[in-house]
Design a protein around this motif. Structure first.
Motif, PDB file in Angstrom:
ATOM      1  N   GLU A 113       0.427  -7.291 -14.673  1.00  0.00           N
ATOM      2  CA  GLU A 113       1.344  -6.184 -14.256  1.00  0.00           C
ATOM      3  C   GLU A 113       1.860  -5.161 -14.710  1.00  0.00           C
ATOM      4  O   GLU A 113       2.593  -4.293 -14.259  1.00  0.00           O
ATOM      5  N   ARG A 155       0.345  -3.059 -12.805  1.00  0.00           N
ATOM      6  CA  ARG A 155       0.703  -2.970 -11.385  1.00  0.00           C
ATOM      7  C   ARG A 155       1.816  -1.834 -11.385  1.00  0.00           C
ATOM      8  O   ARG A 155       2.539  -0.918 -10.720  1.00  0.00           O
ATOM      9  N   GLN A 156       2.574  -2.313 -12.294  1.00  0.00           N
ATOM     10  CA  GLN A 156       3.773  -1.310 -12.694  1.00  0.00           C
ATOM     11  C   GLN A 156       3.761   0.433 -13.105  1.00  0.00           C
ATOM     12  O   GLN A 156       4.571   1.160 -12.735  1.00  0.00           O
ATOM     13  N   GLU A 213       1.068   1.646 -12.325  1.00  0.00           N
ATOM     14  CA  GLU A 213       0.381   2.064 -10.786  1.00  0.00           C
ATOM     15  C   GLU A 213       1.900   2.445 -10.213  1.00  0.00           C
ATOM     16  O   GLU A 213       1.505   4.231  -9.011  1.00  0.00           O
ATOM     17  N   GLU A 214       2.658   1.522 -10.096  1.00  0.00           N
ATOM     18  CA  GLU A 214       3.827   2.122  -8.708  1.00  0.00           C
ATOM     19  C   GLU A 214       4.675   3.309  -9.492  1.00  0.00           C
ATOM     20  O   GLU A 214       5.007   4.058  -9.217  1.00  0.00           O
ATOM     21  N   GLN A 215       4.117   3.422 -10.334  1.00  0.00           N
ATOM     22  CA  GLN A 215       5.721   4.360 -11.471  1.00  0.00           C
ATOM     23  C   GLN A 215       4.851   5.710 -11.317  1.00  0.00           C
ATOM     24  O   GLN A 215       5.439   6.575 -10.777  1.00  0.00           O
ATOM     25  N   ARG A 216       3.063   5.466 -11.113  1.00  0.00           N
ATOM     26  CA  ARG A 216       2.315   6.443 -11.176  1.00  0.00           C
ATOM     27  C   ARG A 216       2.216   6.789  -9.634  1.00  0.00           C
ATOM     28  O   ARG A 216       2.985   7.900  -9.110  1.00  0.00           O
ATOM     29  N   ARG A 217       2.639   6.074  -7.882  1.00  0.00           N
ATOM     30  CA  ARG A 217       2.705   6.482  -6.995  1.00  0.00           C
ATOM     31  C   ARG A 217       4.013   6.582  -6.761  1.00  0.00           C
ATOM     32  O   ARG A 217       4.002   8.311  -6.158  1.00  0.00           O
ATOM     33  N   LYS A 218       5.161   6.217  -7.669  1.00  0.00           N
ATOM     34  CA  LYS A 218       6.460   6.901  -7.793  1.00  0.00           C
ATOM     35  C   LYS A 218       6.296   8.781  -7.819  1.00  0.00           C
ATOM     36  O   LYS A 218       7.585   9.920  -7.159  1.00  0.00           O
ATOM     37  N   GLU A 241       5.017  10.792  -5.418  1.00  0.00           N
ATOM     38  CA  GLU A 241       5.078  11.081  -3.859  1.00  0.00           C
ATOM     39  C   GLU A 241       5.960  12.502  -4.285  1.00  0.00           C
ATOM     40  O   GLU A 241       5.963  13.183  -3.396  1.00  0.00           O
TER      41      GLU A 241
END
Length: 1172
Positions: free
Chosen positions: A405, A408-409, A411-416, A419
């Motif tokens: 988790e 995942r978080q 990675e999500e933060q990195r993706r944001k 972006e």
């Protein structure tokens, strides 16, 4: 200290309760019913902990048929009216007959309702549940009949129960308390109900794993009422709610008083008895069951805490192994200095361990032996081991879930963040693009007109975007004056969107020139129209009229302000950039997913082949061994040292021979159903991750088949435990891609990555050359420095291909010479090896494995054993020979000191086994084939080839690569069989065979491409002369590129049909493996690793099958031209004569796994074997 609580009867002789209704029960008065419900019947403490929650079945009260109104007792029948004075009661267990003459029950008829009794009973049992759970799990009880002077006993063996209506006495059942020491307690109900007596018979029974209980109770009463009196019951009970309230209050109040008094009496007697005996501690109840609350008492005056104001309990369960706790004790109301606390005993406990202390450093710990109490529980020591394992698995799963988790978080933060950064970059790029476009367009607009006299004009001459106009062109005296067709090729805004207008012009009827026209739609958002004229449509036009390279431009009238136009244009460019970026990202994502899927499938297939690789000797059924299952091990001794032995014994354990239960007893193997194998059956424990076994000729040993000291190991899946990772440190002087000279650099990087992918920790210690390719080192930073050997040594840290690398930089300049080899190498590398070990020692590292390579880091083996084996005591040394042709003295010494040694293929290990440096150490010498890095050599993701391909589209991919290769090298673009040669030009590589193969290929109407160079100038000159000769005679079918060119090598591997490797000796060889990765068919000489990886399509079918493979190439034995011709002619003929079969062969070799998946498993086995 164990508190021994002796029981009155053996544990299995549990009492049995049974309730038997008796006639006349419901003819009692309401008051008498209340008295009956208020009595306490206390079961033995060793009954199940669930006893207090169990309730007798209400339907045990018999009902009679008839028309009795709902809620009222049934009318007595004739069988109920017999004389109760003559009734005798048989006592269960003893066969005694007790007269009922002592009992007399009033026959006054009082109306009662069953539902009132049931609700009272419900409330009573709810209160029982609370009270009994907290303190009424007491020893077996004796209830005395007050009306008998002697207190007649009623009950079975050793479990005396006496009862009268109003008198209750309790006796502890344990011998150390003493029989009869507890005096009777009189209830305050004596005077109110002196005329009422009941005889109750109770027997108990339970078992250690659960219990059944039946209570048999017989209430005898006399009554003289008749049917008329019975009918009167229904008339009296007209106000049931008032009666119900009276019953509730009376029962609950008396019950609570009796419970408290009985409990206090028991505790006082226990405290007095234990104090007399000098016992510091006792518990209540005296028999502990799991999932129960107990009270623990300490006599402070008898302990070391006698003067301490605070007393605390510190403990854990099951031998101090689980669930630690601390509880504060409080002064109790018992006589003496007794302190107590409550403690919940969980269902997982089979023992309680504890001490007392004052909150500081003063302890009461039973003279340093601690206290402990046994717990009656389903749990035992063995079951608890599995519980701990399951608990550990749950904890690991929880940690893994939390880590996943967090990742995942993250990675999500990195993706944001990526972006957002991409959006900002797109906006910045849009601003730059629109600025540049505006500047160019403004220049063009100055040149744009509405017409050019006698050349072109537009009707109407004023127009806006989206309108249709007619454009006229006069071809007279223009480049297209003699063209049969005239076309307009147009765009807008300085061709910003490329070619957007294509129209064919038609002759006009104008007479003042040779005019042609076309109707043109002005593109949206056009400010300037751009075009040229041509003699044909795009792709077919030859002659153009482009206004002397200036093109033609016409101004478009504006329909909006210029500033608004450019604002919108910037936004349009931004959206276009975003769309292009997202399409690209989606393509990359899909490609990455497919790559990961293919790698996973390949790895799974390789594991299956790994398990089957020794099927001719040993395998399991089922093939996948799972924890908690039973597997059969099948063994064929005919191929081992146990061939012909009358018996074979199977000796097995788990987890690299470290399982907590130790080795299993030797098992004599029996004949399997297939006739050729012997069989043994094994139950795999739940905490196994590896099954380990060997075979012997006798139960007590004798000759062993232990796989040449490696033992047999089969991975176990689905277990509670996972294999703990090893810490491996490679000490090497080459590493791709930062400092590579030969294959050694590839092996160090690729092997390390493969082992790291298996979950192990891998570090590399490497010289910090001044010629390092630092562009491939990420996050390089200074780590530390230390003094050794008369100089300061700096240590740097960075990441190379995802691997942790420590760079050793002595300040004496040893590695500041501009090259890897060629500058007093023996002294430099010897100093480096000693510095590497010193760094490990001073940094406090404790690796499991030190892996050194070739002669250059061979000194690690003896330096470790002579100087560092105590400081780095956990380590074992693995030494790998990559090429025996260099540094034989260092290699021989390292072989002596290493714990295990390897070389880069099985066949090469046999070929060098007679070498004096190797021969004395064959018992620890193993051949493990090298692999290739599938991420570096990957036709699906290779940026150096024109079309990405896999085994599914290998024909299309290789065709495109061949065409690109032919075009790049100036060869004829035709469908020839193409032979590629990628090699160092040395004698070892069979240069005389290479020369012959070139001419033979040309003679067979093929093409040849060679890439490589010679370190020997003489050999280099020979090939330069050959290249010139071929250029003159076969320029369109042969090309020799005598240099190093990494991108070209990728294109040759992809574009060639065959790759020739005619080495005289080859320890492993990567060329033939890379060739198969790209679908090129290897043509090799049978030696070393070439023999281990290439299986001839005509001669090696059985040998390939034994390895779980299919034939994959062409090979030859000799070292002369006839040998080369034998393999090469068959290969070229197959290409010409059986193209469909040849294409299937290309697909087959691509599907074979020659990565580090399998070699990494073999090296892990080697690492573990060194630690046995």
């Amino acid at each position: 200290m164990e508190l021994v609580l002796q029981q009155q009867r053996p544990p299995m002789e549990w009492p049995k309760f049974a309730i038997r209704p008796v006639s006349g029960f419901f003819t009692q008065t309401a008051v008498q019913c209340k008295e009956f419900k208020g009595r306490r019947i206390m079961p033995c403490i060793i009954a199940s902990s669930e006893y207090s929650r169990r309730r007798p079945r209400r339907n045990s009260i018999p009902k009679t048929k008839g028309s009795t109104p709902k809620g009222f007792a049934p009318k007595p029948t004739s069988t109920q009216k017999k004389d109760q004075s003559d009734v005798k009661e048989t006592i269960a267990g003893e066969g005694k007959v007790v007269s009922d003459s002592e009992s007399s029950i009033s026959n006054t008829a009082v109306p009662r309702r069953i539902d009132v009794l049931e609700e009272v009973e419900e409330q009573s049992y709810e209160e029982d549940e609370v009270n009994q759970k907290s303190f009424l799990k007491v020893p077996s009880v004796a209830i005395y009949n007050e009306s008998s002077e002697q207190g007649s006993l009623v009950g079975g063996d050793g479990d005396e129960v006496r009862l009268s209506a109003q008198t209750l006495s309790v006796r502890d059942s344990f011998d150390d308390i003493g029989e009869g020491k507890l005096t009777g307690l009189k209830s305050e109900m004596d005077e109110q109900n002196a005329d009422t007596e009941h005889h109750v018979t109770i027997t108990e029974r339970a078992s250690s794993f659960g219990y059944t209980e039946e209570v048999e109770m017989e209430v005898m009463s006399e009554h003289d009422g008749d049917i008329a009196q019975e009918e009167e019951l229904h008339k009296v009970d007209e106000h049931p709610m008032e009666l119900e309230s009276d019953v509730d209050d009376s029962i609950l109040s008396r019950k609570a008083d009796m419970d408290a008094q009985a409990r206090k009496k028991i505790l006082e007697d226990l405290a007095e008895e234990n104090f007399k005996r000098g016992n510091k501690v006792f518990i209540f109840p005296t028999s502990i069951k799991s999932d129960q609350i107990i009270e623990l008492y300490l006599n402070r005056s008898l302990s070391t805490l006698v003067n301490e104001p605070e007393v605390l309990l510190s403990g854990a369960f099951n031998g101090w192994r689980w669930n630690f706790f601390t509880e504060k004790l409080h002064k109790s109301d018992l006589n003496g200095d007794w302190w107590s606390c409550q403690l919940y005993v969980p269902k997982e406990a089979y023992r309680i361990d504890f001490v007392f202390f004052n909150g500081g450093d003063i302890y009461e710990n039973n003279n340093s032996e601690d206290y402990f109490l046994p717990v009656e529980s389903r749990m035992n020591e063995e079951a608890f081991e599995y519980f701990l394992l399951e608990e550990k698995q749950r904890e690991l799963e929880r940690i893994a879930t939390e880590q996943a988790e967090r990742e995942r978080q993250a990675e999500e933060q990195r993706r944001k963040e990526e972006e957002k950064a991409a959006i900002d970059a797109d906006r910045a790029q849009a601003k730059i693009d629109v600025g540049r476009k505006r500047e160019i367009l403004q220049r063009q607009m100055k040149l744009a007109t509405t017409s050019l006299e006698n050349v072109w004009h537009i009707v109407p001459n004023v127009f806006t975007d989206g309108k249709t106009v007619r454009l006229f062109y006069n071809r007279s005296s223009r480049p297209l004056a003699h063209a049969t067709e005239i076309w307009i090729h147009g765009g807008h805004n300085c061709w910003s969107d490329g070619l957007s207008i294509v129209e064919r012009l038609l002759p006009a009827e104008k007479k003042d020139g040779d005019w042609w026209y076309a109707d043109v739609v002005i593109p949206d958002r056009a400010l300037v129209l751009d075009w040229v004229f041509a003699d044909g449509p795009p792709q077919r036009a030859i002659v153009y009229d482009n206004n002397s390279l200036q093109d033609f431009h016409a101004t478009v009238s504006k329909c909006m302000s210029e500033e608004l136009f450019w604002v919108e244009e910037e936004e349009r460019i931004f959206r276009k950039l975003q769309q292009e970026r997202r399409l690209k990202e989606e393509s990359v994502r899909k490609k990455a997913e497919k790559t990961a899927q293919m790698k996973a499938q390949t790895k799974e297939s390789t594991m299956k082949k790994f398990l089957l690789s020794q099927k001719h000797i040993v395998y399991t059924e089922p093939l996948e061994v799972r924890a908690g299952s039973t597997v059969a091990v099948l063994y064929n001794p005919s191929n081992t040292v146990l061939s012909g032995k009358p018996e074979v014994w199977f000796r097995c354990s788990f987890n690299r021979w470290t399982h907590r239960n130790g080795p299993l007893p030797p098992q004599k193997m029996v004949n399997a159903e297939n006739g050729s194998h012997l069989k043994a059956t094994v139950m795999i424990p739940a905490d196994a991750y590896m099954m380990d076994f060997v075979f012997s000729e006798r139960e007590d040993g004798g000759i062993y088949d232990n796989r040449n000291g490696m033992d047999y190991h089969i991975p176990v899946s689905g277990g509670i435990l996972k294999e703990p990772p090893l810490h491996i440190v490679h000490i090497a002087v080459e590493m791709a891609p930062i400092a590579k000279v030969g294959g050694l650099g590839d092996v160090v990087t690729s092997l390390s990555r493969a082992v790291q992918d298996l979950g192990h920790t891998v570090d590399i210690i490497f010289p910090k050359y001044d010629c390092l390719n630092l562009s491939n080192v990420k996050d390089l930073q200074f780590r530390q420095s230390f003094a050794w050997g008369g100089t300061e040594i700096k240590v740097w840290f960075g990441k190379v291909e995802g691997l942790s690398v420590y760079f050793i930089e002595p300040q004496n300049g040893m590695f500041w010479v501009g090259c890897i080899y060629g500058r007093n190498d023996g002294d430099r590398f010897g100093f480096f090896c000693r510095a590497a070990l010193e760094f490990l020692l001073q940094s406090g590292s404790h690796p499991d494995i030190l892996h050194c390579h070739d002669w250059s880091s061979a000194p690690v083996a003896w330096l470790f054993k002579e100087h560092y084996r105590h400081g780095l005591s956990n380590a074992r040394v693995i030494f790998t020979i990559h090429n025996l042709e260099f540094g034989i003295h260092h290699i021989g010494r390292a072989m002596t000191y290493a714990d295990k040694a390897s070389t880069v293929s099985h066949t090469y290990s046999k070929e060098v086994s007679g070498n004096p440096a190797i021969a004395p150490h064959l018992y620890k010498f193993h051949g493990i084939l090298n692999g290739i890095d599938p991420d570096i050599w990957d036709p699906y993701n290779d940026k150096f080839i024109p079309v990405s391909y896999t085994a599914e589209n290998v024909v299309e991919g290789k065709k495109a690569a061949k065409e690109a290769l032919q075009q790049r090298l100036g060869l004829r673009k035709s469908d020839y069989p193409l032979v590629g040669i990628i090699t160092r030009l040395t004698v070892q590589k069979g240069i005389h065979l290479i020369k012959h193969a070139i001419w033979q290929t040309l003679e067979r109407n093929g093409q040849v491409v060679l890439l490589g160079s010679a370190p020997d100038p003489r050999i280099q000159n020979e090939f330069v002369n050959l290249a010139n000769q071929l250029h003159s005679s076969h320029a369109d079918r042969a090309r020799l590129c005598l240099t190093y060119d990494e991108p070209l090598s990728h294109l040759i591997y992809a574009g060639a049909d065959f790759i020739l490797v005619p080495s005289l000796f080859e320890p492993c060889g990567l060329t033939q493996i890379i060739a198969m990765r790209y679908g090129s068919i290897p043509v090799v000489r049978k030696t070393g690793g070439l023999y281990d990886t290439v299986f001839d399509v005509d001669n090696d079918k059985e040998r390939a099958q034994a390895q779980g493979l299919e034939p994959n190439g062409f090979s030859f034995d000799g070292a002369d031209s006839s040998g080369v011709d034998y393999a090469l002619n068959r290969a070229i003929s197959a290409w010409f004569d059986g193209r469909e079969w040849f294409n299937s062969l290309c697909k087959r070799v691509m599907e074979q796994d020659w990565s580090w998946n399998r070699p990494a498993l073999d090296y892990i086995e080697l690492y573990h074997s060194s630690r046995k």
